[in-house]
Design a protein around this motif. Structure first.
Motif, short mmCIF file in Angstrom:
data_model
loop_
_atom_site.label_atom_id
_atom_site.label_comp_id
_atom_site.label_asym_id
_atom_site.label_seq_id
_atom_site.Cartn_x
_atom_site.Cartn_y
_atom_site.Cartn_z
N SER A 187 0.86 -1.17 0.00
CA SER A 187 0.00 0.00 0.00
C SER A 187 0.89 1.21 0.00
O SER A 187 1.95 1.24 0.63
N ARG A 188 0.50 2.23 -0.71
CA ARG A 188 1.31 3.44 -0.69
C ARG A 188 1.08 4.24 0.57
O ARG A 188 1.81 5.17 0.87
N GLU A 241 -5.15 4.08 -4.26
CA GLU A 241 -3.84 3.44 -4.11
C GLU A 241 -2.96 3.71 -5.32
O GLU A 241 -1.80 4.01 -5.19
#
Length: 148
Positions: free
Chosen positions: A52-53, A70
């Motif tokens: 996940s960013r 995302e």
């Protein structure tokens, strides 16, 4: 009760936006949180190892500012668009506010274009008229010459 990542504040919305989602990554914390809610649903904590960013300690405000997205996948295909939509005609219009400089530029351009065009046309007309007069005067002189 203290919940990891949750903030308390005067306004509920401010509290939510300043909170993080750390509790949702911990099954024990999530079960404790769910014990206060009247639900029969079971929830599994989010997997921290999944890509996940957003970091687990990112605030809800940061996630909302990024539109909860995302990853943006941009795949533009004009061919598919035209095949799907099949537009009969495409038009493009641009509205511009005319200011003094644009108006002056257009007037000067129009004046220059008209001057150039009229100079070309008038010189042709004058040459045509002069040739016609020259031909008439030369035919009159030749007629006089023959009659004398």
């Amino acid at each position: 009760m203290k919940i990891d990542g949750f903030s308390a504040g005067c306004m509920p919305m401010d509290s939510i936006l300043q909170s993080t989602l750390q509790c949702f990554y911990n099954q024990t914390c999530l079960n404790t949180l769910l014990s206060f809610l009247s639900t029969n649903e079971s929830f599994i904590a989010m997997n921290i190892s999944k890509y996940s960013r957003f970091k687990p300690n990112s605030t809800v405000q940061e996630i909302v500012n990024e539109l909860m997205v995302e990853e943006w996948l941009t795949n533009i295909s004009y061919e598919k668009y035209y095949a799907q939509c099949a537009p009969v005609q495409c038009t493009y219009s641009k509205l511009e506010k005319q200011d003094l400089i644009n108006v002056l530029t257009n007037i000067i351009s129009l004046h220059g274009g008209l001057t150039l065009t009229l100079r070309f046309i008038i010189t042709r007309i004058v040459r045509f008229i002069r040739r016609k007069k020259d031909n008439e005067s030369s035919s009159q002189i030749s007629c006089m010459y023959y009659t004398v």
